[in-house]
Design an enzyme around this catalytic site. Structure first.
Site, mmCIF file in Angstrom:
data_model
loop_
_atom_site.group_PDB
_atom_site.id
_atom_site.type_symbol
_atom_site.label_atom_id
_atom_site.label_comp_id
_atom_site.label_asym_id
_atom_site.label_seq_id
_atom_site.Cartn_x
_atom_site.Cartn_y
_atom_site.Cartn_z
ATOM 1 N N SER A 106 21.292 12.988 -8.629
ATOM 2 C CA SER A 106 22.226 14.069 -8.353
ATOM 3 C C SER A 106 22.492 14.127 -6.846
ATOM 4 O O SER A 106 23.023 13.176 -6.281
ATOM 5 C CB SER A 106 21.677 15.383 -8.910
ATOM 6 N N HIS A 143 23.420 15.341 -17.529
ATOM 7 C CA HIS A 143 22.866 15.290 -16.183
ATOM 8 C C HIS A 143 21.344 15.108 -16.192
ATOM 9 O O HIS A 143 20.744 14.945 -15.138
ATOM 10 C CB HIS A 143 23.246 16.564 -15.436
ATOM 11 N N ASP A 175 27.931 13.612 -18.801
ATOM 12 C CA ASP A 175 27.503 14.446 -17.676
ATOM 13 C C ASP A 175 28.691 15.289 -17.210
ATOM 14 O O ASP A 175 29.652 14.767 -16.652
ATOM 15 C CB ASP A 175 26.995 13.560 -16.538
ATOM 16 N N TYR A 192 15.460 14.017 -2.140
ATOM 17 C CA TYR A 192 16.581 14.839 -2.601
ATOM 18 C C TYR A 192 17.316 15.420 -1.396
ATOM 19 O O TYR A 192 18.378 14.979 -1.036
ATOM 20 C CB TYR A 192 16.086 15.928 -3.547
#
Length: 686
Positions: free
Chosen positions: A537, A655, A620, A457
């Protein structure tokens, strides 16, 4: 596999000028909302048709689906919230699409169903989101999430009868629900009604905190706090357990925030801003009388605990718990003690202190992993927390503070033999020499190089901590390796670790992830042509960026719901909140930096790219799907070698939060089957 023919995607002639630099954007038309634009909807249908035909021919797709369903088919509980002797908790009975909400009357009472969102919609895409119970246990306020959107509708239930009250709150978004101490109503955060009621493209400006009194219509709700001079601010209100004070965090979307409190025992609810600057984190743990207990990064990049006496005219914070070697990751006032969870090399250690900061000892955890979610009343000896690790499912534990004892409260049945799984922590050097940790999970009998799924991430100070994930275990069971890199941009080592992968330092996060892939191959953990990378994301941005920078290193790329157009991300819905993380494209220095790694703009034509499966969802409204639509169109147009470049677009989903379980399973089975095929993972158990 059959030869792919991609749908034709129209290219436009849009060109933007950024500080004298012409930037072409041929797929601008794909930014339109597919739920309202028939042309974009037709494009989605055409892309999904090609992708579905391809995925249906992959070996292992059904195998992964069946095994994931079996691993998930066990009862799971969230941490309970105790109110007036009753325990309220979310429970998942196995393969339900959505979790349900129960109440238990006393420690040994029967569980009674309060809310079952399964059946709220035909496709089970509507979910129970945030919820809160009044201090007296009489009323439950809960938020409904529809089709994956970030917008919420808040409703109220009479706990004893299960009947819904007439109260209904609209336009809540990025909100918590905090009851007044007397149960007369609750506080929440909302935005103005979007023009025409259209929520799909609505931005995030002028969020304000309101109080809703039970029985009143929403238009009579009382405005508590707003920042009209700074309309871009988030204003999130909450209240500690049994707390006297409402506290409001005001932030532009970063971890740093201003802190305002409202004394709910005062005749007038007057906001009092005690920390106006947004240069540090300030979180309220609780209070004893008028003495607040606060967590802050002010003068402590790994956080410390301070007190503040509101009875003083000009109160000044006083340190009671200094910064430690580990990162203070969770804390609570429970049973007259201060309970603190620290991260030490991305693993949890838990300690208890007296209220003056004197160490009383460590709290023994069930193993090496992640503990948090501390919950309980500040004067009650009974508290709860959750513990998990890569090979241990999330279990809720009861902590008896007086006896200093930890016992299981809700423990799911494990569908694997944990002795067959090995978890290792490695440390490797990044490009600039920085030491970066990484967890590696595999079957004990997998001792040689094997296809590997590398996850990362690296943003917003969010830490990648050990956690049991049945979806990932399904990959490990088949002989694959799971690696999770704790790259910069996260919070594993405090503020400096976050800053090291933020704004102008963003390339460090990419370098850390690339170095993780190089380490896995150099150490013989990953097979030579067997490295798949995944991120969602901000992690989708990570995957897109490093794929462009090192297409030779990676064999499969799985960017999910990614931020992929870094020159226009701030133009959509909540994107404006991320400028403090990435930098604003309207700033010359930030633009120059963003252009160096924006996945949509930095594809390397003529290079041999890995197999790519992009995933997103049509509803989303956090990271709008236009990012992924434009990115895949550019990939399919470019000369990037023979491997497939596909997009999987979920419908009636957002999302990630609230997605029904059957869609989650199908989504991951498709990704794992795709990764298995292109990394050469030999599926062993059919």
């Amino acid at each position: 596999m059959p030869e792919l023919t991609y749908p034709r995607t129209e290219r436009g002639d849009v060109v933007d000028d950024f500080f004298g630099t012409a930037i072409a954007d041929p797929y601008r038309w794909l930014e339109a909302d597919a739920r309202q634009d028939s042309k974009v909807r037709a494009w989605i249908n055409a892309q999904n048709a090609v992708t579905n035909d391809y995925l249906e021919n992959l070996p292992g797709r059904e195998l992964f689906r069946r095994r994931m369903a079996d691993l998930l088919n066990t009862e799971r509980h969230d941490i309970p919230r105790k109110r007036a002797g009753q325990y309220f908790f979310a429970r998942h009975d196995g393969l339900q699409n959505q979790s349900t909400l129960y109440v238990r009357d006393g420690e040994s009472g029967q569980d009674r169903l309060l809310i079952d969102p399964n059946g709220w919609s035909e496709d089970n895409a509507d979910a129970l989101a945030e919820w809160s119970v009044s201090d007296d246990g009489l009323f439950l306020a809960f938020a409904v999430q529809t089709g994956g959107t970030d917008w919420r509708t808040i409703k109220v239930m009479d706990v004893e009868t299960g009947e819904l009250l007439e109260d209904s709150i609209e336009w809540a978004r990025f909100s918590r629900i905090a009851w007044a101490p007397d149960g007369s109503g609750f506080f929440y955060s909302r935005y103005p009604e979007p023009e025409g009621g259209a929520t799909s493209g609505a931005g995030v400006r002028n969020q304000a905190v309101y109080f809703h009194r039970l029985g009143n219509p929403q238009n009579e709700d009382k405005l508590i706090y707003a920042t009209p001079d700074r309309p871009e601010m988030l204003n999130i209100a909450d209240r500690t357990s049994a707390g006297r004070y409402l506290y409001i965090s005001t932030t532009p979307g970063t971890n740093e925030s201003a802190l305002t409190v409202v004394d709910l025992e005062a005749p007038e609810w007057t906001p009092r801003t005690i920390f106006p600057k947004m240069d540090s984190e300030w979180h309220l743990l609780g209070h004893v009388g008028q003495r607040l207990y606060l967590i802050t990064t002010d003068g402590a990049e790994r956080r410390r605990v301070m007190t503040l006496d509101l009875s003083q005219t000009h109160p000044q914070p006083v340190e009671i718990l200094p910064e430690a070697e580990g990162v203070l990751n969770d804390a609570a006032l429970l049973g007259g003690k201060l309970i603190v969870a620290y991260l030490v090399d991305a693993k949890t250690e838990m300690r208890r202190f007296s209220l003056d900061g004197t160490l009383e000892g460590d709290i023994r955890l069930p193993g090496i992993g992640t503990a948090g979610g501390l919950s309980g009343h500040p004067t009650d000896d009974e508290a709860f927390f959750a513990f998990t690790s890569h090979d241990a499912p999330t279990t809720v534990y009861r902590y008896n503070i007086a006896a200093d004892s930890v016992t299981p409260w809700a423990q799911p049945k494990l569908k694997i033999d944990p002795s067959l799984i090995e978890v290792e922590q490695h440390f490797y050097a990044s490009k600039d020499g920085t030491r970066v940790p990484m967890f590696v999970v595999r079957r004990r009998d997998v001792t040689g190089p094997a296809p590997t799924l590398l996850y990362g991430y690296g943003g917003f100070g969010i830490s990648m901590l050990p956690a049991y994930n049945p979806l990932q275990i399904a990959w490990v069971e088949q002989g694959g390796v799971l690696a999770i890199a704790n790259i910069r941009g996260g919070g594993e080592y405090g503020t400096a670790w976050h800053q090291g992968g933020r704004l102008q330092n963003k390339q460090n996060a990419f370098d850390d992830f690339i170095a993780a892939g190089e380490f896995l191959k150099a150490q013989g953990i990953t097979s030579a042509k067997g490295l798949a990378i995944q991120g969602e994301s901000g992690g989708g941005l990570l995957v897109g960026a490093v794929t462009n920078q090192r297409p030779d290193l990676f064999d499969v790329a799985l960017p999910g719901v990614g931020v992929l157009d870094m020159l226009r991300y701030d133009q959509f819905t909540g994107g404006a909140l991320w400028t403090a993380e990435f930098g604003s494209p309207s700033d010359k220095a930030a633009f120059d930096n963003l252009l160096t790694y924006s996945p949509y703009h930095t594809m390397r034509d003529g290079k041999n790219y890995p197999a790519i499966l992009v995933t997103t969802a049509d509803a989303d409204d956090r990271v709008v799907p236009g990012h992924s639509f434009k990115y895949i169109s550019a990939l399919q147009y470019a000369d990037l070698g023979p491997k497939p470049r596909l997009i999987r677009i979920e419908t009636r989903a957002g999302h990630g939060a609230g997605m029904p379980l059957d869609k989650i399973i199908a989504h991951h089975a498709d990704m794992w089957a795709f990764a298995a095929y292109w990394t050469g993972l030999e599926l062993e158990r059919d």
